[in-house]
Design a protein around this motif. Sequence first.
Motif, mmCIF file in Angstrom:
data_model
loop_
_atom_site.group_PDB
_atom_site.id
_atom_site.type_symbol
_atom_site.label_atom_id
_atom_site.label_comp_id
_atom_site.label_asym_id
_atom_site.label_seq_id
_atom_site.Cartn_x
_atom_site.Cartn_y
_atom_site.Cartn_z
ATOM 1 N N LEU A 90 -41.658 -20.470 -79.977
ATOM 2 C CA LEU A 90 -41.467 -19.425 -80.459
ATOM 3 C C LEU A 90 -42.685 -18.951 -81.526
ATOM 4 O O LEU A 90 -42.688 -17.531 -81.650
ATOM 5 N N ASN A 91 -43.150 -19.664 -82.172
ATOM 6 C CA ASN A 91 -44.385 -19.304 -82.903
ATOM 7 C C ASN A 91 -45.436 -18.668 -82.222
ATOM 8 O O ASN A 91 -46.227 -18.054 -82.717
ATOM 9 N N SER A 92 -45.565 -19.129 -80.905
ATOM 10 C CA SER A 92 -46.525 -18.499 -80.187
ATOM 11 C C SER A 92 -46.569 -17.065 -79.999
ATOM 12 O O SER A 92 -47.516 -16.319 -80.081
ATOM 13 N N TRP A 93 -45.331 -16.432 -79.819
ATOM 14 C CA TRP A 93 -45.076 -15.018 -79.798
ATOM 15 C C TRP A 93 -45.220 -14.399 -81.159
ATOM 16 O O TRP A 93 -45.935 -13.131 -81.353
ATOM 17 N N THR A 94 -45.026 -15.091 -82.152
ATOM 18 C CA THR A 94 -45.340 -14.630 -83.620
ATOM 19 C C THR A 94 -46.873 -14.545 -83.730
ATOM 20 O O THR A 94 -47.328 -13.768 -84.604
ATOM 21 N N HIS A 136 -56.901 -14.773 -85.157
ATOM 22 C CA HIS A 136 -57.143 -15.973 -84.229
ATOM 23 C C HIS A 136 -57.605 -15.168 -82.873
ATOM 24 O O HIS A 136 -57.142 -14.115 -82.425
ATOM 25 N N GLY A 137 -58.685 -15.541 -82.167
ATOM 26 C CA GLY A 137 -59.051 -15.056 -81.017
ATOM 27 C C GLY A 137 -58.275 -15.005 -79.932
ATOM 28 O O GLY A 137 -57.597 -15.826 -79.746
ATOM 29 N N GLY A 138 -58.505 -13.747 -79.123
ATOM 30 C CA GLY A 138 -57.482 -13.585 -78.068
ATOM 31 C C GLY A 138 -56.847 -12.230 -77.906
ATOM 32 O O GLY A 138 -56.313 -12.038 -76.889
ATOM 33 N N ALA A 139 -56.776 -11.442 -78.993
ATOM 34 C CA ALA A 139 -56.677 -10.241 -78.917
ATOM 35 C C ALA A 139 -57.763 -8.979 -78.707
ATOM 36 O O ALA A 139 -58.694 -9.371 -79.640
ATOM 37 N N PHE A 140 -57.728 -8.265 -77.606
ATOM 38 C CA PHE A 140 -58.854 -7.318 -77.505
ATOM 39 C C PHE A 140 -58.405 -5.756 -77.381
ATOM 40 O O PHE A 140 -57.466 -5.814 -76.709
ATOM 41 N N PRO A 141 -59.148 -5.141 -77.840
ATOM 42 C CA PRO A 141 -58.938 -3.772 -77.903
ATOM 43 C C PRO A 141 -59.350 -3.009 -76.666
ATOM 44 O O PRO A 141 -60.288 -3.366 -76.007
ATOM 45 N N ILE A 142 -58.290 -2.035 -76.163
ATOM 46 C CA ILE A 142 -58.512 -1.268 -74.817
ATOM 47 C C ILE A 142 -59.106 0.154 -75.256
ATOM 48 O O ILE A 142 -58.311 0.713 -75.646
ATOM 49 N N TRP A 143 -60.455 0.150 -75.101
ATOM 50 C CA TRP A 143 -61.065 1.512 -75.282
ATOM 51 C C TRP A 143 -61.025 2.392 -74.291
ATOM 52 O O TRP A 143 -61.188 1.741 -73.142
ATOM 53 N N LEU A 144 -61.092 3.687 -74.316
ATOM 54 C CA LEU A 144 -61.367 4.607 -73.137
ATOM 55 C C LEU A 144 -62.918 4.979 -73.359
ATOM 56 O O LEU A 144 -63.349 5.239 -74.627
ATOM 57 N N ILE A 152 -56.796 2.754 -77.332
ATOM 58 C CA ILE A 152 -55.457 3.210 -76.830
ATOM 59 C C ILE A 152 -54.324 1.981 -76.665
ATOM 60 O O ILE A 152 -53.442 2.379 -76.606
ATOM 61 N N ALA A 153 -54.918 0.644 -76.433
ATOM 62 C CA ALA A 153 -53.908 -0.402 -76.148
ATOM 63 C C ALA A 153 -54.535 -1.721 -76.731
ATOM 64 O O ALA A 153 -55.628 -1.542 -77.036
ATOM 65 N N VAL A 154 -53.838 -2.784 -76.687
ATOM 66 C CA VAL A 154 -54.400 -4.110 -76.954
ATOM 67 C C VAL A 154 -53.797 -4.943 -75.992
ATOM 68 O O VAL A 154 -52.695 -5.145 -75.512
ATOM 69 N N VAL A 155 -54.796 -5.888 -75.439
ATOM 70 C CA VAL A 155 -54.290 -7.004 -74.628
ATOM 71 C C VAL A 155 -54.563 -8.126 -75.420
ATOM 72 O O VAL A 155 -55.744 -8.447 -75.960
ATOM 73 N N ALA A 156 -53.530 -8.898 -75.457
ATOM 74 C CA ALA A 156 -53.892 -10.287 -76.111
ATOM 75 C C ALA A 156 -53.055 -11.445 -75.104
ATOM 76 O O ALA A 156 -51.901 -11.375 -74.582
ATOM 77 N N CYS A 157 -53.734 -12.784 -75.468
ATOM 78 C CA CYS A 157 -52.855 -13.922 -75.060
ATOM 79 C C CYS A 157 -53.162 -15.031 -76.055
ATOM 80 O O CYS A 157 -54.024 -15.068 -76.912
ATOM 81 N N TYR A 158 -51.986 -15.868 -76.062
ATOM 82 C CA TYR A 158 -52.206 -17.305 -77.115
ATOM 83 C C TYR A 158 -51.956 -18.343 -76.377
ATOM 84 O O TYR A 158 -50.805 -18.532 -75.866
ATOM 85 N N SER A 159 -52.816 -19.373 -76.589
ATOM 86 C CA SER A 159 -52.572 -20.799 -76.229
ATOM 87 C C SER A 159 -52.970 -21.700 -77.336
ATOM 88 O O SER A 159 -52.652 -22.916 -77.124
ATOM 89 N N GLY A 160 -53.328 -21.334 -78.300
ATOM 90 C CA GLY A 160 -53.723 -22.108 -79.579
ATOM 91 C C GLY A 160 -55.271 -22.243 -79.718
ATOM 92 O O GLY A 160 -55.900 -22.701 -80.370
ATOM 93 N N SER A 161 -55.948 -21.955 -78.620
ATOM 94 C CA SER A 161 -57.473 -21.890 -78.719
ATOM 95 C C SER A 161 -58.113 -20.625 -78.777
ATOM 96 O O SER A 161 -58.192 -19.841 -77.900
ATOM 97 N N SER A 162 -58.677 -20.586 -79.899
ATOM 98 C CA SER A 162 -59.352 -19.363 -80.247
ATOM 99 C C SER A 162 -60.535 -18.644 -79.416
ATOM 100 O O SER A 162 -60.390 -17.741 -78.812
ATOM 101 N N GLN A 163 -61.272 -19.637 -79.189
ATOM 102 C CA GLN A 163 -62.499 -19.282 -78.307
ATOM 103 C C GLN A 163 -62.122 -19.056 -76.844
ATOM 104 O O GLN A 163 -62.370 -18.083 -76.123
ATOM 105 N N GLU A 164 -61.127 -20.100 -76.062
ATOM 106 C CA GLU A 164 -60.969 -19.897 -74.849
ATOM 107 C C GLU A 164 -59.991 -18.694 -74.602
ATOM 108 O O GLU A 164 -60.217 -18.294 -73.495
#
Length: 223
Positions: A90-94, A136-144, A152-164
């Motif tokens: 659950l902390n992954s979504w937080t 923490h690395g993993g969230a990236f802005p979607i620019w037009l 305009i949006a944000v794409v993000a993923c989290y696995s615990g490794s900032s760089q990866e």
Amino acid sequence: MFTSFHAMIPSDAELASQALTEEGNYRFPSFSASDAVTLGLSLRKRFRASSRHSKGKGLVISIQTIAGHTLFACTVGDLGHPAGVGDVSLNSWTSVEGMVGVVRQTGHSSYYVEKSMSAMGRSAKQMGIQGDLVVHGGAFPIWLDNAHCCPIAVVACYSGSSQEDHHLVVTTVRDYLHKINKSEARMSASSALGTEMPLPSVPNRESTVSSYQRVQIRQFISE
């Protein structure tokens, strides 16, 4: 030897500069809900094919508008699996929500903010980030391409490794944009071929003269 190896490792300032360049290079001509779903599924597919997933690592993916509307959300792995397969909690979504919040406040990728903080020796508060957000690395802005005021949006993923996590998002966005550009190039080429002006037909002068002469001969004979 140690000095040479150390010199090969990029500094935090260099990583921040690279992340900023990526933000400028990877911009979308447009971005719809369908694009979000396709991009999200591409992230899922790429992670499932990675060695991290085969080793039991899990991932959460979120794509949201800058206003906070969810366009895509997905978990790769099992929450609380007894064998530890698919390490998702659950902390992954937080964490991923906090990373998205960093992009909303700064307009930059969370990895850029993280490395900038480290390079300058500043805290999140000193960087102007309000609230208890995860940097923490993993969230990236979607620019037009044609909108420079804000993402305009944000794409993000989290696995615990900032760089990866950052690398996963950036490479998936890059490859998706590459496909869009190739598709637009093919459509432009097809459109250009379809609107090409037809070449005018050139009459056969010999047959025209011959026909005219035959008509004149008939008229002369009839007279």
